[in-house]
Design an enzyme around this catalytic site. Sequence first.
Site, PDB file in Angstrom:
ATOM      1  N   ASP A  99     105.405  93.908  21.435  1.00 47.31           N
ATOM      2  CA  ASP A  99     105.705  95.177  20.763  1.00 47.31           C
ATOM      3  C   ASP A  99     105.853  95.017  19.256  1.00 47.31           C
ATOM      4  O   ASP A  99     105.874  93.904  18.736  1.00 47.31           O
ATOM      5  CB  ASP A  99     106.970  95.821  21.370  1.00 47.31           C
ATOM      6  CG  ASP A  99     108.109  94.821  21.559  1.00 47.31           C
ATOM      7  OD1 ASP A  99     108.035  93.718  21.001  1.00 47.31           O
ATOM      8  OD2 ASP A  99     109.070  95.153  22.263  1.00 47.31           O
ATOM      9  N   ASP A 126     120.005  98.195  28.164  1.00 46.57           N
ATOM     10  CA  ASP A 126     119.743  99.331  29.066  1.00 46.57           C
ATOM     11  C   ASP A 126     118.642  98.993  30.086  1.00 46.57           C
ATOM     12  O   ASP A 126     118.131  99.872  30.769  1.00 46.57           O
ATOM     13  CB  ASP A 126     119.360 100.593  28.266  1.00 46.57           C
ATOM     14  CG  ASP A 126     118.111 100.385  27.413  1.00 46.57           C
ATOM     15  OD1 ASP A 126     117.516  99.281  27.451  1.00 46.57           O
ATOM     16  OD2 ASP A 126     117.722 101.331  26.701  1.00 46.57           O
ATOM     17  N   HIS A 168     115.640  97.683  29.426  1.00 43.23           N
ATOM     18  CA  HIS A 168     114.245  97.812  28.986  1.00 43.23           C
ATOM     19  C   HIS A 168     113.569  96.446  28.840  1.00 43.23           C
ATOM     20  O   HIS A 168     114.217  95.443  28.573  1.00 43.23           O
ATOM     21  CB  HIS A 168     114.108  98.659  27.713  1.00 43.23           C
ATOM     22  CG  HIS A 168     114.549  98.023  26.428  1.00 43.23           C
ATOM     23  ND1 HIS A 168     115.558  98.529  25.645  1.00 43.23           N
ATOM     24  CD2 HIS A 168     114.096  96.940  25.760  1.00 43.23           C
ATOM     25  CE1 HIS A 168     115.701  97.791  24.553  1.00 43.23           C
ATOM     26  NE2 HIS A 168     114.819  96.807  24.613  1.00 43.23           N
ATOM     27  N   GLU A 218     111.505 101.889  27.547  1.00 45.32           N
ATOM     28  CA  GLU A 218     112.866 102.380  27.748  1.00 45.32           C
ATOM     29  C   GLU A 218     113.001 103.010  29.136  1.00 45.32           C
ATOM     30  O   GLU A 218     111.990 103.300  29.788  1.00 45.32           O
ATOM     31  CB  GLU A 218     113.190 103.419  26.658  1.00 45.32           C
ATOM     32  CG  GLU A 218     113.158 102.874  25.237  1.00 45.32           C
ATOM     33  CD  GLU A 218     114.396 102.040  24.873  1.00 45.32           C
ATOM     34  OE1 GLU A 218     115.054 101.490  25.779  1.00 45.32           O
ATOM     35  OE2 GLU A 218     114.690 101.943  23.674  1.00 45.32           O
TER      36      GLU A 218
END
Length: 262
Positions: free
Chosen positions: A67, A136, A138, A143
């Site tokens: 990313d 979280d 991810h 996400e």
Amino acid sequence: MEIIIKNSPEEASVLAARVIAKLVREKPNAVLGLATGSTPVRLYQELIRMHKEDGLSFREVRCFNLDEYVALPETHEQSYHYFMQQQLFAHIDVQAKNTLVPDGMAKDIPAHCADFEEQIKACGGIDIQVLGIGSDGHIAFNEPSSSFASRTRIKTLTEQTIEDNARFFEGDETQVPTHCITMGIGTIMEAKMNILLAFGEGKAEAIRETCEGPVSAMVPASILQHHQVAKIFLDDGASSKLKLKDYYEWVYKGKPEWQQDQ
Ligand code: GLP
């Protein structure tokens, strides 16, 4: 899923590096998927050590990064291009033409993402994908609620991720880009092997949900339960909430020696 628990991030990272080194020795033009964040830094340090001291060569290796932030130039110290140069590429013999990090400055982002996918295909797919995990759940920047079928694309970061990553931007959330380009979960799932690293108690809940919770788009990493070869390298902190922690340790202890770096 193979869950490997070590006393320290260092020990876990060295083991993960051995898995990568074994592949690179057997297949000099291996295709690696690489991650950023603080977690894989020790793994990269061990790969650099192996390159310098043990003659491990990355000359023909092809690398794809997961990313990149949108609208952050390559020269920005918090761009993932910059990170990869500093933490790995500048210290090994990989060729610049063989390192591909998504271009957050691309004018036509959808076309760039499609091309990125094509280039992975043209190399025959990713052999080993390295992953970290967000608090979280991810992976890359997929996400919660990301489709399990998703491909490389633009995404909006959650407020939680912006808050988590603000530490790299002088603690100032307003400096954290709001968008990114990320490999999709479908892309990641096509890697022949996935290696996820997680260290510290801050990741314990995400790891519990990833390894022992239901597979859900709310915890993107949980899809790895469906991957044929997913290795999860943890330290004590990140493994502290696993119900079957004793079992995973028992399994690992019983592993035949020849399987240790596989
Ligand atoms: C970012 C990256 C992820 C990484 C995560 C965790 O969101 N896009 O690839 O896994 O941060 O970062 P850290 O390893 O610093 O906890």
